[in-house]
Design a protein around this motif. Structure first.
Motif, mmCIF file in Angstrom:
data_model
loop_
_atom_site.group_PDB
_atom_site.id
_atom_site.type_symbol
_atom_site.label_atom_id
_atom_site.label_comp_id
_atom_site.label_asym_id
_atom_site.label_seq_id
_atom_site.Cartn_x
_atom_site.Cartn_y
_atom_site.Cartn_z
ATOM 1 N N GLY A 52 -11.427 -55.007 0.515
ATOM 2 C CA GLY A 52 -11.533 -54.635 -0.889
ATOM 3 C C GLY A 52 -10.586 -53.532 -1.320
ATOM 4 O O GLY A 52 -10.604 -53.109 -2.469
ATOM 5 N N ARG A 53 -9.769 -53.029 -0.431
ATOM 6 C CA ARG A 53 -8.810 -51.971 -0.780
ATOM 7 C C ARG A 53 -7.406 -52.444 -0.468
ATOM 8 O O ARG A 53 -7.176 -53.221 0.446
ATOM 9 C CB ARG A 53 -9.114 -50.696 0.015
ATOM 10 N N ARG A 54 -6.446 -51.955 -1.236
ATOM 11 C CA ARG A 54 -5.052 -52.348 -1.036
ATOM 12 C C ARG A 54 -4.541 -51.813 0.295
ATOM 13 O O ARG A 54 -4.882 -50.708 0.715
ATOM 14 C CB ARG A 54 -4.171 -51.812 -2.148
ATOM 15 N N ASP A 55 -3.689 -52.603 0.914
ATOM 16 C CA ASP A 55 -3.043 -52.213 2.163
ATOM 17 C C ASP A 55 -1.679 -51.631 1.804
ATOM 18 O O ASP A 55 -0.796 -52.347 1.335
ATOM 19 C CB ASP A 55 -2.889 -53.443 3.055
ATOM 20 N N PRO A 56 -1.477 -50.321 1.982
ATOM 21 C CA PRO A 56 -0.215 -49.715 1.570
ATOM 22 C C PRO A 56 0.992 -50.303 2.309
ATOM 23 O O PRO A 56 2.062 -50.465 1.725
ATOM 24 C CB PRO A 56 -0.369 -48.232 1.886
ATOM 25 N N GLU A 57 0.843 -50.636 3.583
ATOM 26 C CA GLU A 57 1.967 -51.205 4.325
ATOM 27 C C GLU A 57 2.360 -52.573 3.764
ATOM 28 O O GLU A 57 3.531 -52.864 3.577
ATOM 29 C CB GLU A 57 1.616 -51.342 5.803
#
Length: 75
Positions: A52-57
């Motif tokens: 549910g959270r964006r993956d910065p990589e």
């Protein structure tokens, strides 16, 4: 040349009438177990991607240019 269109047999089913006292039961969502929150906390502490959270990589990789010369290639 024209063809004469005649109605064919009906397909499908007729809807059944609903009884007047019928209520559709929708199961209530159960809260997540505490072990789930403990796992999320451990993953967050390890710097892992959380549901549910964006993956910065991934965001960085997906936004870079396709051809060599972008930030992924050290240029």
């Amino acid at each position: 040349m024209t063809t004469l269109e005649t109605p064919g047999p009906r397909t499908g089913r007729r809807p059944r009438p609903t009884p007047p006292d019928y209520e559709e039961s929708i199961p209530q969502r159960q809260p997540d177990p505490p072990i789930y929150y403990a796992l999320l906390a451990r993953w967050a502490a390890d710097g892992r991607t959380l549901p549910g959270r964006r993956d910065p990589e991934w965001s960085r990789i997906a936004s870079s240019p396709v051809w060599p010369g972008g930030p992924l290639y050290g240029n």
